[in-house]
Design a protein around this motif. Structure first.
Motif, mmCIF file in Angstrom:
data_model
loop_
_atom_site.group_PDB
_atom_site.id
_atom_site.type_symbol
_atom_site.label_atom_id
_atom_site.label_comp_id
_atom_site.label_asym_id
_atom_site.label_seq_id
_atom_site.Cartn_x
_atom_site.Cartn_y
_atom_site.Cartn_z
ATOM 1 N N ARG A 1 3.219 -0.527 -12.945
ATOM 2 C CA ARG A 1 3.166 -1.705 -12.232
ATOM 3 C C ARG A 1 2.381 -1.843 -11.387
ATOM 4 N NH1 ARG A 1 7.980 0.334 -7.855
ATOM 5 N NH2 ARG A 1 6.475 1.161 -6.464
ATOM 6 N N PHE A 2 2.267 -2.986 -10.663
ATOM 7 C CA PHE A 2 1.579 -3.271 -9.466
ATOM 8 C C PHE A 2 2.137 -3.381 -8.338
ATOM 9 C CE2 PHE A 2 -0.933 -5.182 -12.988
ATOM 10 C CZ PHE A 2 -2.140 -4.830 -12.715
ATOM 11 N N ASN B 1 2.726 -7.973 -5.909
ATOM 12 C CA ASN B 1 2.725 -8.928 -6.968
ATOM 13 C C ASN B 1 3.194 -10.218 -6.290
ATOM 14 O OD1 ASN B 1 5.867 -8.775 -7.640
ATOM 15 N ND2 ASN B 1 5.275 -6.813 -8.009
ATOM 16 N N LEU C 1 -1.943 -9.990 -8.218
ATOM 17 C CA LEU C 1 -1.554 -8.630 -8.456
ATOM 18 C C LEU C 1 -2.602 -7.809 -7.852
ATOM 19 C CD1 LEU C 1 -0.833 -8.871 -12.311
ATOM 20 C CD2 LEU C 1 0.681 -9.162 -10.220
ATOM 21 N N LYS C 2 -1.985 -6.590 -6.996
ATOM 22 C CA LYS C 2 -2.800 -5.610 -6.197
ATOM 23 C C LYS C 2 -2.385 -4.185 -6.654
ATOM 24 C CE LYS C 2 -4.217 -4.461 -1.584
ATOM 25 N NZ LYS C 2 -3.855 -4.975 0.106
ATOM 26 N N ASP C 3 -3.489 -3.607 -6.694
ATOM 27 C CA ASP C 3 -3.164 -2.107 -6.938
ATOM 28 C C ASP C 3 -2.150 -1.451 -8.014
ATOM 29 O OD1 ASP C 3 -4.765 -1.921 -4.311
ATOM 30 O OD2 ASP C 3 -3.002 -1.221 -3.185
ATOM 31 N N LEU C 4 -2.753 -1.230 -9.117
ATOM 32 C CA LEU C 4 -2.068 -0.776 -10.263
ATOM 33 C C LEU C 4 -1.563 0.739 -9.916
ATOM 34 C CD1 LEU C 4 -1.449 -1.110 -13.301
ATOM 35 C CD2 LEU C 4 -3.383 0.314 -13.824
ATOM 36 N N THR D 1 -0.381 4.741 -6.567
ATOM 37 C CA THR D 1 -1.568 3.794 -6.879
ATOM 38 C C THR D 1 -2.824 4.814 -7.358
ATOM 39 O OG1 THR D 1 -1.158 2.362 -4.783
ATOM 40 C CG2 THR D 1 -3.421 2.522 -5.892
ATOM 41 N N THR E 1 -7.681 -6.106 -6.489
ATOM 42 C CA THR E 1 -6.857 -7.208 -6.410
ATOM 43 C C THR E 1 -7.313 -8.138 -7.599
ATOM 44 O OG1 THR E 1 -6.406 -7.298 -4.275
ATOM 45 C CG2 THR E 1 -6.267 -9.374 -5.149
#
Length: 346
Positions: free
Chosen positions: A142-143, A146, A193-196, A208, A213
């Motif tokens: 997930r991110f 979001n 979206l930021k940080d998988l 993470t 981003t």
């Protein structure tokens, strides 16, 4: 669960055949050769006809690209949705919209591939590629942050990682689900979206693994799959009066809207969601779907969204399913003490 060969058969039925491509190409080449022979020695005419042919081909390519935006269903989407038959696979394909937007930074590439949706649920198919040498083999992704900007003042977002057949490479496929009060079909959205993050199977904790981003804009020009059934009938929920305003039915979700001045009492009587497993809870507001062939299914496990708003005295329930449902074969839907007939057929 239907087997994988069934999905491959459906996908192959929708995909262009190699023989068809080769035959089309051969016909074009033959026609081109015939035109050259027929007008040999007449250079101005040949150039004119070549220009016209090029214009026609360009127009054809443009038309084909436009049609493909609605006629193609990505194989990953097909496996995720798992349609019941070829007819439903074609129906879903006709509603899909190709986005094909790519965002790249030093930490990876995000590709927004396709979107489908109905009156309250939108699915966004995306691929993520990490830098070479990175292995993405976790069970869940997930991110962390979001943000999708729509004209809806409420939305619920989730992610599901898909099996891409290779867990030892640097690529994953995800479906982002966006649940809203009303349809967002046709809107232009801004996605950030930021940080998988990755996690083991439940109860694994997300962490993470790739910072960064990814931000882009695109349109949601999918075709709304829903059929709205106005109901406006009195019902009793846990002993309290309410009005079932409407039911919206599609292959990917069923949405119910309820009005009641007893929301606090209804929610208190329903109680907290009872956990029966990792991230599995009993549905306190189940529906039963009766099909035309006499079979039925009940939403015993909660999946989707339950939103209770005391100021407006309204309840919004979005019921989602592991696979798409055969919505065109639904005979009726039962909710508490009321059975609502549903028209079948497209």
């Amino acid at each position: 669960m239907r087997n994988r060969s069934h999905i491959h058969q459906l996908f192959e039925a929708l995909a262009p055949k190699t023989e068809q491509k080769e035959k089309m190409l051969q016909n074009i080449l033959v026609q081109s050769r015939n035109e050259k022979i027929r007008h040999r020695g007449f250079a101005p005419v040949k150039r004119l006809r070549s220009a016209v042919l090029a214009a026609v081909l360009m127009a054809g390519l443009t038309t084909t690209a436009f049609a493909a935006a609605y006629m193609g269903l990505d194989e990953a989407f097909l496996k995720f949705l798992n349609p019941v038959n070829h007819e439903q696979a074609q129906y879903l394909s006709n509603g899909a919209y190709v986005v094909d937007k790519q965002v790249t930074n030093e930490n990876g590439t995000l590709t927004i591939k396709q979107v489908i949706g109905d009156s309250n649920l939108t699915y966004i198919l995306m691929d993520f590629s990490a830098p070479e040498g990175t292995v993405l083999d976790a069970a869940r992704y997930r991110f962390l942050d979001n943000d999708i900007t729509t004209r809806q003042n409420f939305q619920s977002v989730g992610f599901k990682a898909l099996d891409d057949g290779n867990r030892s490479d640097n690529k994953i496929s995800l479906v982002m689900s966006v649940m809203t009060r009303n349809s967002i079909a046709g809107q232009k959205v801004h996605l950030r979206l930021k940080d998988l993050q990755a996690a083991d199977p439940l109860p694994g904790i997300f962490e993470t693994i790739i910072p960064g981003t990814w931000e882009t804009e695109f349109k949601l020009d999918f075709k709304d799959y829903s059929t709205l059934y106005p109901v406006n009938q009195n019902i009793t929920m846990y002993g309290y009066e309410a009005v079932l305003k409407s039911i919206s039915v599609s292959p990917i979700s069923i949405t119910l809207k309820v009005d009641s001045s007893y929301l606090e009492e209804i929610n208190e009587a329903a109680g907290e969601l009872k956990e029966i497993g990792d991230n599995k809870h009993l549905d306190n507001f189940p529906i039963t779907i009766n099909y035309a062939d006499g079979t039925s299914e009940t939403t015993a496990i909660f999946s989707g969204l339950y939103l209770s708003e005391h100021i407006s005295e309204q309840i919004l329930m979005i019921k989602t399913f592991e696979n798409v449902i055969n919505d065109k074969e639904i005979a009726s839907i039962v909710f508490f003490d009321k059975e609502i007939p549903i028209q079948t057929g497209r």
